[in-house]
Scaffold this motif. Sequence first.
Motif, PDB file in Angstrom:
ATOM      1  N   LYS A 155       0.846  -1.193   0.000  1.00  0.00           N
ATOM      2  CA  LYS A 155       0.000   0.000   0.000  1.00  0.00           C
ATOM      3  C   LYS A 155       0.882   1.244   0.000  1.00  0.00           C
ATOM      4  O   LYS A 155       1.895   1.311   0.694  1.00  0.00           O
ATOM      5  N   VAL A 157       1.999   5.132   0.790  1.00  0.00           N
ATOM      6  CA  VAL A 157       1.911   5.979   1.987  1.00  0.00           C
ATOM      7  C   VAL A 157       2.282   7.413   1.607  1.00  0.00           C
ATOM      8  O   VAL A 157       3.306   7.648   0.962  1.00  0.00           O
ATOM      9  N   LYS A 158       1.424   8.382   2.023  1.00  0.00           N
ATOM     10  CA  LYS A 158       1.686   9.810   1.820  1.00  0.00           C
ATOM     11  C   LYS A 158       1.839  10.485   3.175  1.00  0.00           C
ATOM     12  O   LYS A 158       1.190  10.109   4.149  1.00  0.00           O
ATOM     13  N   PHE A 159       2.679  11.516   3.242  1.00  0.00           N
ATOM     14  CA  PHE A 159       2.831  12.306   4.454  1.00  0.00           C
ATOM     15  C   PHE A 159       2.055  13.611   4.277  1.00  0.00           C
ATOM     16  O   PHE A 159       2.356  14.418   3.387  1.00  0.00           O
ATOM     17  N   ILE A 172       3.147   9.662  -3.377  1.00  0.00           N
ATOM     18  CA  ILE A 172       3.514   8.755  -2.275  1.00  0.00           C
ATOM     19  C   ILE A 172       5.018   8.847  -2.042  1.00  0.00           C
ATOM     20  O   ILE A 172       5.799   9.078  -2.964  1.00  0.00           O
ATOM     21  N   GLN A 174       6.422   6.549   0.520  1.00  0.00           N
ATOM     22  CA  GLN A 174       6.766   5.222   1.022  1.00  0.00           C
ATOM     23  C   GLN A 174       5.720   4.214   0.536  1.00  0.00           C
ATOM     24  O   GLN A 174       4.639   4.592   0.096  1.00  0.00           O
ATOM     25  N   ILE A 175       6.072   2.967   0.643  1.00  0.00           N
ATOM     26  CA  ILE A 175       5.064   1.912   0.491  1.00  0.00           C
ATOM     27  C   ILE A 175       5.155   1.002   1.721  1.00  0.00           C
ATOM     28  O   ILE A 175       6.245   0.743   2.247  1.00  0.00           O
ATOM     29  N   ARG A 176       3.991   0.569   2.186  1.00  0.00           N
ATOM     30  CA  ARG A 176       3.952  -0.355   3.319  1.00  0.00           C
ATOM     31  C   ARG A 176       3.813  -1.774   2.784  1.00  0.00           C
ATOM     32  O   ARG A 176       2.906  -2.077   2.013  1.00  0.00           O
ATOM     33  N   CYS A 238       5.267  -6.414   9.031  1.00  0.00           N
ATOM     34  CA  CYS A 238       5.041  -5.215   8.222  1.00  0.00           C
ATOM     35  C   CYS A 238       6.286  -4.344   8.250  1.00  0.00           C
ATOM     36  O   CYS A 238       7.000  -4.282   9.262  1.00  0.00           O
ATOM     37  N   TYR A 240       8.089  -0.509   6.206  1.00  0.00           N
ATOM     38  CA  TYR A 240       7.905   0.627   5.306  1.00  0.00           C
ATOM     39  C   TYR A 240       9.158   0.803   4.456  1.00  0.00           C
ATOM     40  O   TYR A 240      10.293   0.795   4.974  1.00  0.00           O
TER      41      TYR A 240
END
Length: 272
Positions: A155, A157-159, A172, A174-176, A238, A240
């Motif tokens: 998935k 990830v946005k900050f 995005i 990062q990706i998790r 999990c 990142y």
Amino acid sequence: MSSKRNNNTYKVAILLLSIFLLLVLFKSYKDNKSAKELQDTLKQETLITQSQLSEILTKYDSVSSLYNNFDESFQDLSIKVSDLKDPKKNIKFKNLSELNKEIDQIKDSIKILKEKLKQIEKLRTLIKPEVKTPKITENTALKDAKFEVTNLQVKGVKFLTDNKTPNKVKPIEQIRVCFTVDRNKLISSGEKEFFVQVVNPKNDIVSVEDLTFENNNITLKYSKLVKFEYQQQITDVCSYVDLEKNKTVKGRYIVNLYSGTTKISSTIFNYN
């Protein structure tokens, strides 16, 4: 009126009794028929078993007889050959005729042995060799044991920051990556390491720190090293993965999961 009612009662009773007797007789006939069929089946199976045993014994006797005759003939031939090797024993032959006769007998014995050898080789092709299953030691099992991974999910990830307007689309960063490691009693407990490899739509490997792993002359470029504790039980993990800005483009990403240089799982992540 009463007499007529009694007659009807008797008739009903007799009818019921007759039906009951018919049912009993039918059940008895059916049971006898089933018992006879079972007895015939058992008798037939017994005959088949006896026939198979007789055939096996006959084959065994045939093979045994061939081997015994082979051993006796070989023993006789060995004695004759040993006699020929001894020069002193050759003096027993009175003339050339006796010597030729002995040679012919030896040739006949060799011919017979060759024929019996062919028969034994044919029998050997009919006998299935005993297959021995190699024993797998615990060390070999532990060495060959491999991780099984399921439910690999990725998935983006946005900050989000306060000074950004909601209408502006932020890429995005990062990706998790989450996955489940299955239970395996052959893998020792302790800290384990997996390598996550992210490949962008342009077939470039995303690796912020330019990470590589080498083993047996094989070099693996990866995006993130994931460490986790494994106790031979189902384990959820999990992590990142940071993305390189210049390699973060929209499209289809391939995420691979490695244990050493062995790929154990893979999935696709679409970034639109």
